[in-house]
Design a protein around this motif. Structure first.
Motif, mmCIF file in Angstrom:
data_model
loop_
_atom_site.group_PDB
_atom_site.id
_atom_site.type_symbol
_atom_site.label_atom_id
_atom_site.label_comp_id
_atom_site.label_asym_id
_atom_site.label_seq_id
_atom_site.Cartn_x
_atom_site.Cartn_y
_atom_site.Cartn_z
ATOM 1 N N ASN A 189 -13.671 -21.364 -22.022
ATOM 2 C CA ASN A 189 -14.833 -21.258 -21.131
ATOM 3 C C ASN A 189 -14.660 -22.074 -19.850
ATOM 4 O O ASN A 189 -15.048 -21.636 -18.772
ATOM 5 C CB ASN A 189 -16.105 -21.692 -21.855
ATOM 6 C CG ASN A 189 -16.560 -20.616 -22.842
ATOM 7 O OD1 ASN A 189 -16.260 -19.434 -22.664
ATOM 8 N ND2 ASN A 189 -17.251 -21.035 -23.897
ATOM 9 N N GLN A 205 -17.985 -12.840 -35.427
ATOM 10 C CA GLN A 205 -19.053 -13.127 -34.491
ATOM 11 C C GLN A 205 -19.019 -14.586 -34.024
ATOM 12 O O GLN A 205 -19.316 -14.896 -32.878
ATOM 13 C CB GLN A 205 -20.394 -12.807 -35.177
ATOM 14 C CG GLN A 205 -21.617 -13.291 -34.460
ATOM 15 C CD GLN A 205 -21.747 -12.658 -33.083
ATOM 16 O OE1 GLN A 205 -21.344 -11.515 -32.861
ATOM 17 N NE2 GLN A 205 -22.296 -13.414 -32.140
ATOM 18 N N LEU A 208 -17.612 -15.348 -30.828
ATOM 19 C CA LEU A 208 -18.369 -14.763 -29.718
ATOM 20 C C LEU A 208 -19.658 -15.534 -29.439
ATOM 21 O O LEU A 208 -20.298 -15.352 -28.415
ATOM 22 C CB LEU A 208 -18.661 -13.289 -30.013
ATOM 23 C CG LEU A 208 -17.392 -12.450 -30.261
ATOM 24 C CD1 LEU A 208 -17.767 -11.006 -30.563
ATOM 25 C CD2 LEU A 208 -16.424 -12.526 -29.097
ATOM 26 N N ASP A 209 -20.016 -16.431 -30.385
ATOM 27 C CA ASP A 209 -21.125 -17.339 -30.103
ATOM 28 C C ASP A 209 -20.733 -18.314 -28.999
ATOM 29 O O ASP A 209 -21.569 -18.775 -28.236
ATOM 30 C CB ASP A 209 -21.502 -18.144 -31.354
ATOM 31 C CG ASP A 209 -22.212 -17.259 -32.378
ATOM 32 O OD1 ASP A 209 -22.725 -16.186 -31.975
ATOM 33 O OD2 ASP A 209 -22.226 -17.631 -33.560
ATOM 34 N N TYR A 210 -19.469 -18.648 -28.973
ATOM 35 C CA TYR A 210 -18.979 -19.565 -27.936
ATOM 36 C C TYR A 210 -18.545 -18.818 -26.685
ATOM 37 O O TYR A 210 -18.931 -19.147 -25.577
ATOM 38 C CB TYR A 210 -17.797 -20.391 -28.469
ATOM 39 C CG TYR A 210 -18.166 -21.363 -29.542
ATOM 40 C CD1 TYR A 210 -18.777 -22.581 -29.207
ATOM 41 C CD2 TYR A 210 -17.895 -21.095 -30.881
ATOM 42 C CE1 TYR A 210 -19.109 -23.490 -30.195
ATOM 43 C CE2 TYR A 210 -18.220 -21.998 -31.869
ATOM 44 C CZ TYR A 210 -18.825 -23.206 -31.533
ATOM 45 O OH TYR A 210 -19.142 -24.099 -32.497
ATOM 46 N N VAL A 212 -19.052 -15.817 -24.961
ATOM 47 C CA VAL A 212 -20.031 -14.727 -25.041
ATOM 48 C C VAL A 212 -19.547 -13.511 -24.248
ATOM 49 O O VAL A 212 -19.272 -13.607 -23.047
ATOM 50 C CB VAL A 212 -21.398 -15.199 -24.496
ATOM 51 C CG1 VAL A 212 -22.428 -14.069 -24.602
ATOM 52 C CG2 VAL A 212 -21.864 -16.429 -25.258
ATOM 53 N N ASP A 214 -19.473 -9.812 -22.366
ATOM 54 C CA ASP A 214 -20.337 -8.892 -21.636
ATOM 55 C C ASP A 214 -20.305 -7.521 -22.295
ATOM 56 O O ASP A 214 -21.277 -6.787 -22.276
ATOM 57 C CB ASP A 214 -19.872 -8.771 -20.185
ATOM 58 C CG ASP A 214 -19.866 -10.125 -19.488
ATOM 59 O OD1 ASP A 214 -20.952 -10.724 -19.381
ATOM 60 O OD2 ASP A 214 -18.774 -10.598 -19.090
ATOM 61 N N LYS A 230 -23.298 -7.439 -26.403
ATOM 62 C CA LYS A 230 -22.943 -8.417 -27.443
ATOM 63 C C LYS A 230 -23.681 -8.164 -28.760
ATOM 64 O O LYS A 230 -23.245 -8.602 -29.819
ATOM 65 C CB LYS A 230 -23.167 -9.840 -26.946
ATOM 66 C CG LYS A 230 -24.580 -10.187 -26.515
ATOM 67 C CD LYS A 230 -24.651 -11.691 -26.244
ATOM 68 C CE LYS A 230 -26.056 -12.153 -25.934
ATOM 69 N NZ LYS A 230 -26.390 -12.170 -24.517
#
Ligand code: ATP
Ligand code: MG
Lengths: 252, 429
Positions: A189, A205, A208-210, A212, A214, A230
């Motif tokens: 990130n 998942q 994808l919490d971290y 994120v 599109d 998402k």
């Protein structure tokens, strides 16, 4: 940034990618999910230039250039980076020497002189800190005897060193403990800008919490069979792939 | 009528001037010549030589040549930064001008001279391994060696600086150079030797070397042999080592270049508690043949031996590794390991690898292994995918492959020297 059109690829005569269409723009995060053996890693390898796979149809444009025409090293220098699902062990080649060669190859490609050693060491220290990689690890041979998590951290460390335009993360979360997952995801990130893009391949998942996304795509039998936001990832986490498989197989 | 084998023998024999006095005093010369006349040179039918075509050695008309030492600039062959005692041999002849001893109290020099100054030590050890009777190469060397190195290290003396022995062949004629070395380390002593071989002319010189090493109780010898001769040269090297209780012997054989190279190393672990390490590295290309033959005789209990030989073979070149480890019935608690690994870079490159363990004791830990393969394509792709160009990636992988042997080299100066040489050969720098 990346435009994949009707991409087909095979190995030993076996078709694995069956007409992929995907467009990724600067600043975006895309996630690809899908059952085992559906072709996710194959897509990543083909994008990175692995000649084991034969491209039989379609085109890939990267920043306006024909990607499929380039050698793997040129793709890297143009800004593609693949964090491998299974990083290989390279005995006798230290991470420091390896990454120095890589950084300087990128600089040479851009017409720059090699990075001065002191600057390089500083740069490396900074990036190691970003993924909280143990200092002594860089003196060891690339991935040799590394734990699963150390190998994945090493991939993201290289990502940080090479600052690509498009980062492809192939199951970077597998093998990471909960803390390491957070560190690695935060590292990714921090490297994100409006000018680069990320393609995350994952089964879970929780990554994808971290990071994120599109867009979320489902790859099945070498084809993207569904795309969404998402919330699609959450739906998959809950329901698995059977409903998608049924839908696809019902239709065809 | 003369047989083919007799013609070979006559051809080599006729090179030498019969007046050498080196060994004649104790009748050894006569003994060696008797053996030479009775036996033939080894050939493709002989065990241990089946993969080694020696034809190139016998297809030249050799001469011996004692040149003016002024014409050589020894600095070309120095190992940068290495402070060493230097002994220089040009075409097998000792060069007093270029040699320099800097360590105190070191008994070292031309074997021709020192054998007369220390006749008792010489007589006790010279030919104590009966190396002349190995084959006709060692026999002719015993009879007619031009000169060589004699080192005697006293009890508990540890030599502070290594001994660097330069062996150079000159000119554009086919030179036959024979050196003969004798190294003795007494109880508790320590010594490091570096032998380098160079050729100046492009012609097919033949270097025939014989070395005897007697490692006394609890002594330590670190030996490095660097072969960097022309593509037409022939090099025959025989070394016999006898190790007494608790001694340590290490030999690194690095073949950077040469036409036909054969290295024989035989180590006898004659008492308990010995440690012996043989490492080898060969980079073979063109039509070269590099052949390493080792024999470790675990005659006594509680000894350890390790062998690691690694090679990279390109073009139409070939390499041979034949490693024999013999563990005698009484040699309990033996620990013996042997590996040979090779990378073939071309379809026509050849390797013949034969590690061989013969074990007659029951309480031992022994292993051996041999692998041969191409470059790891997954690793190649990994490097390329980080932007590293193909040829650089290949060089890095090959360097990584051999680095295990380089890491074993006994001092930093040699490591750097080999590092630079190898990177140059592999095209890494
Ligand atoms: N080198 C290869 N040789 C033969 N078949 C291969 C090779 N690499 C991949 N395949 C096949 O291609 C298909 C897709 O594999 P791929 O690794 O792309 O799947 P994936 O979606 O990444 O799966 P996973 O989620 O398990 O990582 C599989 O059937 C696999 O067996
Ligand atoms: Mg995969």
């Amino acid at each position: 940034m990346l435009k994949i059109k009707n991409l087909k690829a095979s190995i030993e005569g076996k078709e694995i990618l069956n007409g992929i269409n995907l467009e990724i723009k600067a600043g975006e995060v895309h996630a690809i999910m899908g059952p085992n053996g559906s072709g996710k890693s194959t897509l990543a390898s083909v994008l990175a230039g692995r000649d084991l796979f034969k491209v039989t149809a379609g085109s890939v444009e990267f920043e306006g250039k024909d990607l499929l025409d380039m050698s793997p090293e040129d793709r890297s220098c143009e800004g593609i980076f693949l964090a491998f699902q299974y990083p290989v062990e390279i005995p006798g080649v230290s991470i420091t020497n390896f990454i120095k060669a890589a950084v300087n190859a990128h600089r040479e490609y851009k017409g720059l002189d090699p990075m001065p050693p002191s600057q390089f060491l500083k740069f490396m220290k900074e990036k190691k800190a970003l993924v909280e990689m143990e200092s002594k690890l860089t003196n060891r041979s690339v991935n040799e005897g590394f734990s699963g998590g150390e190998k994945k951290k090493n991939e993201i460390f290289q990502l940080a060193m090479l600052e690509p335009k498009l980062a492809i993360l192939d199951e970077t979360d597998s093998g990471l403990d909960i803390d390491a997952l957070r560190i690695v995801a935060n590292g990714v990130n921090k490297l994100k800008t409006k000018d680069n893009a990320t393609l995350v391949i994952t089964h879970y998942q929780r990554l994808l919490d971290y990071i994120v996304p599109d867009f979320v795509h489902v790859l099945y039998n070498g084809r993207i069979v569904r795309s969404g936001g998402k919330e699609l990832a959450m739906e998959l986490e809950e329901k698995g792939y059977d409903w998608i498989k049924a839908e696809v197989n019902g239709v065809s | 009528m003369q047989s083919k084998e007799d013609i070979k023998k006559e051809k080599i024999l006729s090179v030498f001037d019969n007046d050498y006095k080196l060994l004649s005093e104790n009748g050894l010369k006569a003994k060696a010549l008797k053996f030479y006349k009775k036996n033939n040179f080894p050939g493709l039918k002989d065990e241990g030589w089946r993969q080694t075509n020696l034809t190139p050695i016998f297809s030249n008309e050799y001469i011996e040549l004692n040149v003016d030492e002024e014409i050589i600039d020894i600095n070309n062959f120095n190992i940068p930064g290495l402070e060493a005692n230097k002994l220089v041999f040009i075409n097998g002849f000792y060069s007093l001008k270029h040699s320099r001893i800097i360590s105190e109290g070191l008994q070292i020099g031309s074997i021709k001279t020192l054998s007369k100054e220390m006749p008792d030590v010489f007589k006790k050890h010279f030919e104590s391994t009966e190396i002349h009777s190995e084959n006709n190469f060692t026999a002719i060397n015993t009879a007619y060696a031009h000169d060589g190195t004699f080192v005697y290290v006293n009890k508990n003396q540890v030599i502070d600086k290594p001994v660097h022995i330069f062996n150079i062949t000159t000119t554009d004629k086919s030179i036959l150079a024979q050196t003969r070395n004798l190294v003795i380390t007494e109880i508790g002593s320590g010594l490091e030797i570096i032998e380098t071989y160079h050729s100046l002319g492009g012609e097919s010189a033949f270097t025939n070397v014989v070395t005897e090493v007697i490692a006394g109780m609890n002594s330590s010898i670190k030996w490095t042999r660097i072969q960097d001769e022309s593509q037409n040269s022939n090099h025959m090297n025989h070394m016999k080592v006898v190790q007494y209780s608790d001694s340590n012997f290490m030999c690194n054989t690095i073949t950077l270049s040469g036409g036909l190279v054969r290295n024989n190393i035989a180590v006898k672990l004659a008492n308990e508690g010995c440690n012996s390490n043989l490492f080898g590295l060969y980079l073979v290309k063109g039509k070269q043949l590099v052949d390493n033959y080792t024999f470790i005789d675990h005659a006594m209990p509680r000894c350890e031996s390790n062998q690691v030989y690694k090679g990279i073979i390109n073009d139409e070149a070939s390499a041979v590794f034949f490693g024999r480890v013999l563990v005698a019935k009484d040699a309990q608690k033996t620990n013996a390991n042997q590996t040979n690994r090779n990378v073939l870079l071309s379809e026509n490159a050849k390797i013949n690898s034969k590690p061989q363990l013969e074990i007659y004791a029951d309480d031992v830990a022994c292993s051996h292994g041999s692998t041969t393969g191409q470059l790891d394509q997954d690793a190649m792709f990994y490097l390329q995918s980080r932007g590293i160009p193909k040829n650089k990636a290949q060089a890095m992988l090959l360097y990584g492959f051999v680095s295990e042997v380089i890491d074993e080299l006994p001092n930093e100066e040699i490591k750097d020297y080999i590092d630079v040489s190898i990177k140059k050969i592999l095209g890494e720098e």
